[in-house]
Motif scaffolding. Sequence first.
Motif, PDB file in Angstrom:
ATOM      1  N   VAL A 220       0.831  -1.205   0.000  1.00  0.00           N
ATOM      2  CA  VAL A 220       0.000   0.000   0.000  1.00  0.00           C
ATOM      3  C   VAL A 220       0.865   1.254   0.000  1.00  0.00           C
ATOM      4  CG1 VAL A 220      -1.818   1.205   1.238  1.00  0.00           C
ATOM      5  CG2 VAL A 220      -1.721  -1.285   1.291  1.00  0.00           C
ATOM      6  N   LYS A 221       1.915   1.193   0.752  1.00  0.00           N
ATOM      7  CA  LYS A 221       2.723   2.400   0.932  1.00  0.00           C
ATOM      8  C   LYS A 221       3.535   2.749  -0.298  1.00  0.00           C
ATOM      9  CE  LYS A 221       3.596   4.440   4.304  1.00  0.00           C
ATOM     10  NZ  LYS A 221       3.063   5.748   4.697  1.00  0.00           N
ATOM     11  N   LYS A 222       3.990   1.726  -0.998  1.00  0.00           N
ATOM     12  CA  LYS A 222       4.922   2.000  -2.079  1.00  0.00           C
ATOM     13  C   LYS A 222       4.336   2.919  -3.159  1.00  0.00           C
ATOM     14  CE  LYS A 222       9.044  -0.448  -3.097  1.00  0.00           C
ATOM     15  NZ  LYS A 222       9.679  -1.752  -3.146  1.00  0.00           N
ATOM     16  N   PRO A 223       3.113   2.641  -3.635  1.00  0.00           N
ATOM     17  CA  PRO A 223       2.550   3.573  -4.630  1.00  0.00           C
ATOM     18  C   PRO A 223       2.463   4.991  -4.081  1.00  0.00           C
ATOM     19  CG  PRO A 223       1.263   1.582  -4.550  1.00  0.00           C
ATOM     20  CD  PRO A 223       2.228   1.499  -3.428  1.00  0.00           C
ATOM     21  N   HIS A 224       2.086   5.096  -2.813  1.00  0.00           N
ATOM     22  CA  HIS A 224       2.019   6.419  -2.184  1.00  0.00           C
ATOM     23  C   HIS A 224       3.383   7.071  -2.180  1.00  0.00           C
ATOM     24  CE1 HIS A 224      -1.890   5.580   0.157  1.00  0.00           C
ATOM     25  NE2 HIS A 224      -2.121   6.437  -0.807  1.00  0.00           N
ATOM     26  N   ASP A 225       4.371   6.273  -1.768  1.00  0.00           N
ATOM     27  CA  ASP A 225       5.734   6.818  -1.673  1.00  0.00           C
ATOM     28  C   ASP A 225       6.231   7.275  -3.032  1.00  0.00           C
ATOM     29  OD1 ASP A 225       5.795   6.423   0.978  1.00  0.00           O
ATOM     30  OD2 ASP A 225       6.936   4.546   0.922  1.00  0.00           O
ATOM     31  N   ILE A 226       6.009   6.400  -4.024  1.00  0.00           N
ATOM     32  CA  ILE A 226       6.508   6.728  -5.373  1.00  0.00           C
ATOM     33  C   ILE A 226       5.798   7.962  -5.894  1.00  0.00           C
ATOM     34  CG2 ILE A 226       6.569   5.918  -7.765  1.00  0.00           C
ATOM     35  CD1 ILE A 226       7.020   3.084  -6.559  1.00  0.00           C
ATOM     36  N   LEU A 227       4.475   8.000  -5.661  1.00  0.00           N
ATOM     37  CA  LEU A 227       3.700   9.152  -6.144  1.00  0.00           C
ATOM     38  C   LEU A 227       4.159  10.439  -5.450  1.00  0.00           C
ATOM     39  CD1 LEU A 227       1.425   9.961  -8.012  1.00  0.00           C
ATOM     40  CD2 LEU A 227      -0.185   9.560  -6.165  1.00  0.00           C
ATOM     41  N   LEU A 228       4.363  10.322  -4.142  1.00  0.00           N
ATOM     42  CA  LEU A 228       4.823  11.502  -3.401  1.00  0.00           C
ATOM     43  C   LEU A 228       6.211  11.933  -3.858  1.00  0.00           C
ATOM     44  CD1 LEU A 228       3.680  10.913   0.267  1.00  0.00           C
ATOM     45  CD2 LEU A 228       3.120  12.843  -1.183  1.00  0.00           C
ATOM     46  N   LEU A 229       7.059  10.942  -4.058  1.00  0.00           N
ATOM     47  CA  LEU A 229       8.419  11.253  -4.533  1.00  0.00           C
ATOM     48  C   LEU A 229       8.360  11.938  -5.888  1.00  0.00           C
ATOM     49  CD1 LEU A 229      11.449  10.834  -3.950  1.00  0.00           C
ATOM     50  CD2 LEU A 229      11.296   8.721  -5.241  1.00  0.00           C
ATOM     51  N   LEU A 230       7.508  11.405  -6.740  1.00  0.00           N
ATOM     52  CA  LEU A 230       7.361  11.977  -8.082  1.00  0.00           C
ATOM     53  C   LEU A 230       6.822  13.400  -8.008  1.00  0.00           C
ATOM     54  CD1 LEU A 230       7.491  11.127 -11.127  1.00  0.00           C
ATOM     55  CD2 LEU A 230       5.058  10.700 -10.957  1.00  0.00           C
ATOM     56  N   LEU A 231       5.785  13.572  -7.200  1.00  0.00           N
ATOM     57  CA  LEU A 231       5.170  14.900  -7.077  1.00  0.00           C
ATOM     58  C   LEU A 231       6.154  15.907  -6.493  1.00  0.00           C
ATOM     59  CD1 LEU A 231       1.607  13.971  -5.804  1.00  0.00           C
ATOM     60  CD2 LEU A 231       2.166  15.077  -7.953  1.00  0.00           C
ATOM     61  N   ARG A 232       6.900  15.474  -5.505  1.00  0.00           N
ATOM     62  CA  ARG A 232       7.851  16.395  -4.872  1.00  0.00           C
ATOM     63  C   ARG A 232       8.984  16.743  -5.838  1.00  0.00           C
ATOM     64  NH1 ARG A 232       7.465  13.192   0.864  1.00  0.00           N
ATOM     65  NH2 ARG A 232       5.534  14.197   1.524  1.00  0.00           N
ATOM     66  N   THR A 233       9.425  15.740  -6.584  1.00  0.00           N
ATOM     67  CA  THR A 233      10.475  16.018  -7.579  1.00  0.00           C
ATOM     68  C   THR A 233       9.967  17.003  -8.616  1.00  0.00           C
ATOM     69  OG1 THR A 233      11.276  13.776  -7.255  1.00  0.00           O
ATOM     70  CG2 THR A 233      12.081  14.934  -9.189  1.00  0.00           C
ATOM     71  N   LEU A 234       8.744  16.750  -9.096  1.00  0.00           N
ATOM     72  CA  LEU A 234       8.166  17.645 -10.106  1.00  0.00           C
ATOM     73  C   LEU A 234       7.961  19.041  -9.535  1.00  0.00           C
ATOM     74  CD1 LEU A 234       5.544  15.311 -11.801  1.00  0.00           C
ATOM     75  CD2 LEU A 234       7.604  16.229 -12.828  1.00  0.00           C
ATOM     76  N   LEU A 235       7.532  19.088  -8.286  1.00  0.00           N
ATOM     77  CA  LEU A 235       7.277  20.380  -7.650  1.00  0.00           C
ATOM     78  C   LEU A 235       8.570  21.201  -7.586  1.00  0.00           C
ATOM     79  CD1 LEU A 235       5.478  22.307  -6.004  1.00  0.00           C
ATOM     80  CD2 LEU A 235       6.052  20.992  -3.977  1.00  0.00           C
ATOM     81  N   ILE A 236       9.619  20.561  -7.121  1.00  0.00           N
ATOM     82  CA  ILE A 236      10.894  21.287  -7.011  1.00  0.00           C
ATOM     83  C   ILE A 236      11.411  21.641  -8.408  1.00  0.00           C
ATOM     84  CG2 ILE A 236      13.307  21.058  -6.309  1.00  0.00           C
ATOM     85  CD1 ILE A 236      12.310  19.676  -3.815  1.00  0.00           C
ATOM     86  N   SER A 237      11.234  20.714  -9.359  1.00  0.00           N
ATOM     87  CA  SER A 237      11.667  20.993 -10.736  1.00  0.00           C
ATOM     88  C   SER A 237      10.925  22.204 -11.282  1.00  0.00           C
ATOM     89  CB  SER A 237      11.394  19.787 -11.629  1.00  0.00           C
ATOM     90  OG  SER A 237      12.046  18.666 -11.130  1.00  0.00           O
ATOM     91  N   ALA A 238       9.619  22.239 -11.045  1.00  0.00           N
ATOM     92  CA  ALA A 238       8.817  23.357 -11.558  1.00  0.00           C
ATOM     93  C   ALA A 238       9.275  24.674 -10.940  1.00  0.00           C
ATOM     94  CB  ALA A 238       7.345  23.113 -11.266  1.00  0.00           C
TER      95      ALA A 238
END
Lengths: 293, 694
Positions: free
Chosen positions: B52-70
Amino acid sequence: MPAPRFKYLKPEDIRKLAAYEFAPRNVVEGYLAGRHRSFQRGPSSEFRDYRQYVAGDDPASLDWKVFARTDRYFVRTFDQETDTACYIFLDSSSSMGFGTETTKLEYASCFTAALSYLVTKSGNQVALGIFDNGIRSFLPLGGTGTHLRNIMATLEDNHPENETSVAEAMRNALPMTRRKGSIVVISDFFDDPGEIFAALSRFLHRGFKVYLFHILAPEETLLAPNTLRRFVDMETGAKLIVHPDTIRKQYNNAINAHIARIRAAAVRRGVEYSMSRTDSHYFTLFDKLVKAK
Amino acid sequence: MTLTFLNSAMMAAALLAAMPLAIHMLARSNPPTYAFSSNMLLEKIVRTATRVKKPHDILLLLLRTLLISAIILVFLKPVLYSNAKMAAPWEKRDVVILIDASASMAGMENGQTRFAAAQAVASDILMGMGKMDKANIIFIQAKPNPVFPSLASNVRFLANRLGEASVSNEPGNQEAAFERAIEMLTLEDGAAKEICVVSDFQKKQWEKRKWTPPRPDVAVTFVKVGGTKGDNIALLKASATPPRPLAGEKIRFECDLANYSSAPKRTVVYFKLGPVRNSRTILLPPWTRATAAFHADAAELTLDATPYEFSIDQDAFPEDNKRWGLVRVSENIRVGMAGALEYPARIWRRALKTLPWIETATVTLDALSPDDRLDFLFISGWDGSNPGKLRKLMAAGTVVICAPKPGLATKEMEALAPGEFSGKTNAKLLMESAQGKPFATRLAAPKDKIFEIFANGRYGDPADAALLQKLAPMDTFFKGEKKLVAFSDGGTALARCGFKNGGTLYLWNICLDPEKSNFAKRVQFVPFIAELILKERKKSPAELAHILERSPGERLFAPIDSAEAEHGTSLLTPTGKTLKTKLSIGRNAAPSSIAIVSEATSETGLYKWQFDGKTIATAVVNFPSSESDLRTMTIKELGRCGDADTVASQENAVAARKGSSIWPFLLALAFLLAICESAVSFHAEKTTIKDNKV
C-alpha cells in the motif's frame, strides 16, 4: 556467616520469597518424602482407607482400636507424600538479550533464580536447562544448597547467543526429564506457536504440568523508536529499514495477536501461560506457580 | 520549437530537482541502526504495508520532484520559441522591421488605426533590442521608405521616427521593401538576421505578392495587425466618356462603387463638375460593385482641363470616399498621314477633311516621334520600314491604320508584333485584279463597335461595295486579329489587331481608287471613317495624357517647352502646399522628353502646375483602389503561404519573436503539484491512521 551474594538472587528477594511456597497444582511423582501428594500409598499423615491385614504387613500399621471393637485386623493406609521435580528451561537465545534497562535474559534469570530457590527451599528438586535452538546446558534435578549454587553460577555465566527454536529445544529436552513434574519454559517465544505446542505436547502426554512464561521488553510491545531506523534482527542479523511511526499500530496488533495465539493454544492444551514485561517485577509471575503462605 | 532559459546562470540549481530523490535515497540507505530482538513480526507487517505504501511513496516522490523541478524552472525563466531560426536572447541580432504604411493601414479597428497597432508592435520589438543589436525600419509604401540607409544601433532614433510616422495614402510595394531589407541584411555579418513584417496583410495586395525567398539564415516573421474583415464602401474609379470630348459632345461621367461588407449598404453619390452638382442614392448589395452615371454637356466646358469630383457619404474608412477626374474638351483629333501610295491616302485625306473635329498632318515614319501625340496614324502603302517605331507608337496609344504596299512580304508584318504573329505562309502581298466579277465586300463583324450606328440599317451597309483590286494573300497575320470587313471569298478587307502591349493596328486592304472601287463613293464611307476614329479614340495618347490617374507616392510630370520654363513653375497640392520639383530630360516615365517632375505625392486630390501664378496644367491623384478592400489574410492563410518562418498576431507578436515565457504556467503547475502533494500526503496519512485503527 553471611549468605552468599548471587547476581540474580538478592537477599531482599529471598526475604520476599519467604512469603511464598512452591505449590504446583497437580499431583507429582517423587522418590523423596515431601510436601506433595503422591499416587503411591505410604507413610504420611494423610489417611486414605482401611484394608484387611495380610501376612507381611507391618504390624505397626494395625489399627488396634478397630481390632478392639471388631476383633479383626485392619491396617490403616495413608497417601504417601513425596518431593516434586521442577524442570526450568530458560531461553538464552540472542533475542533474549534485548532490553534497554533490563534485558529479557536478566529478567528471566532473576525469575529462574527465585523459582529455583523457592523449589529447593520447599524440599523439592529443580533442574535447569539453558536453551537457544537446542539445549545448550542442563543441570539435572537437585535440591541441595550446592545444587542451588550451581544453578546460580550457571545463570551468571549465561549469555544470550544463537537463534531461538523453542520447539527444537523442547524436543531435545524430552529425554532429560525422567521424572514427572513441572516444566517451566521461560522465553520470548519468537517462534511459531504451532511448533512450540507440538513439541510441548509430548510433555503433556507424559503428565507433566507445563508452565510457559512469556517475557517481553516494553520496547517490543510498543515498538519504541519514533524515527526511521534500520532494524537489525539480534538473532539472524537480518536488516529491515522501517519507520516505526507508520507501522506501530500494525505491529502492536501483530504482537498482541501473537500473544493471543500462544495464550489460546495454551488454554486448549491445559498449559499455564503467563506474560510479563521486563518493566514489571518478576514476582508477578509466581501467581501461576506458587501460593502465598 | 526551441526551449531556452533566460536565467541560465541558475542552471546549477537544476540539480536541486534531484533533492527529493537524494533525500529519499540517503534517508533510506543509512538510517540509524536499531538492534531488535526479532524482525519476524516486522517483516510480516512491512511485506503487507509496502504493497500500500509504495505507490504512495513513489507518487509523493514523483510529485515532490516535479514540484521542485517546476519551482527551479520558474527561476530559470524558460522561453519557448516557435521558430528555430530566431536568435536566442543573448545572441546579437540584426533586425529589419517592415511596417506596412500603405493606405489600407488607415483602417480603424477597436478605436485605433491598423497603423497605430503596427507602431505599437514595432515599438515593442524595438524595446526588446539589446545594446549590441542593430535594427532598421522600412515603411512599406509605393516606394520603400527606410529610416536609415543601412542597419544601425541607434534604436532610440528609430523609435522616435516610428512614433512620428503616419500612414500614407499610397499602395504598398511589398516586394521592393522586402528586397531592400534583404540587401541591408546581406551587408551585415555575424549576427542572427531577421525580417519582421508588421502589416494588416491586406488580401488583395499580399495574395499576389511575389518575392524571392531570403537566405536560409534569415528568419522571417509576419506579425498581423487588425482584423480580417474591415467593412468599407469605396469609390473605385471615376471616368468620363469620352474622356476628351469634342466640343458639343455629351459626356457621361461614371463612378464605380464597391461595397466591401457582408451587409447591404445605401449611400449617396455626389457628383460635382464646376458649378454642376448632382447626387444619386445607390443601394449596394453585399460584396458587389455598382456604377453611378451622370451626364453633362461638353458645350458647358472650356478647353482647359476641368476637374470633376465624385464623393459618397462618410464611412469608417473615409480615405476612398472621394475621387477626382479631369475632363478636357478637345477641339480636334490629331491624325497623321504617312506613306507613299496615292491611294488610299488621297481618299482618306478627303474624307477626314470633311470632319471638322479632325486635324490632319502629313508625317513621315522616319521623322515620327511620340511627342507628335498623334491619335491616329494612317499609312498608305507600308513598305515594312520602321516597324519598331510603329510598335512604340501603338504602345503609346496611337491607333495605326495600315494599308500594306504591294510586294510587302507577309513575314515583314511580324516585326509589328513579334511573338504574336500567326501568319503561316511567307508570300509577298500582291495586287490581285478581279477577273470579270468584281470583289464584293461584306461585314464580317457587324456587331463590332465601329459599326454600331449602322446596326439599325438607317445609314446603310458600310461594307457593301465592289472592288476590282485587292491584296492577296491576306491571311490572319496576328493572334489577336479580328476580321471586320471581308471579301466574298473570305479574304480580309479590314481587320483589327489588338496587341498585348495595348496597341491597336488596323490592316486596310480596301482599294479606294475611284476607278477600281466604289467603296469610297458610297455615302456610308465618311460615317464609317468617322465612326472608326470616334470609337477608337479612347486610347489615343493625347487623351491618355489627360486622363492618366496617379496614385499617392507617384510623381507628377508637367511637359514644358524648354528647360528655362522650369524656373517659375511650381506644383500646388490639394491643400495648397508647394511640392518640390526638378527638371527631367529624356526620362521615359515622362510623356514628354523635357518635363518638370515633382517629388512623390502624398495627398489625394487636384494638383495644379502653376507658372507665374497661372495654372498651366492640372493633375489628379486618386486613392489607390487596390487599397479599398480592407479584407486581410488570416493567420492561417499566412502560415500556409510558407513565406514566413513565424506568423503571429498582434497580441503574441513579442512572444513569437522573443519566445513565450512559460514561467507563469510553471508557477501554476507548481501550485497544482503542491496541492496534489498535499492531497496525496493527506490521503496517505489517512490511510495509515485507518490501518492503525484496524
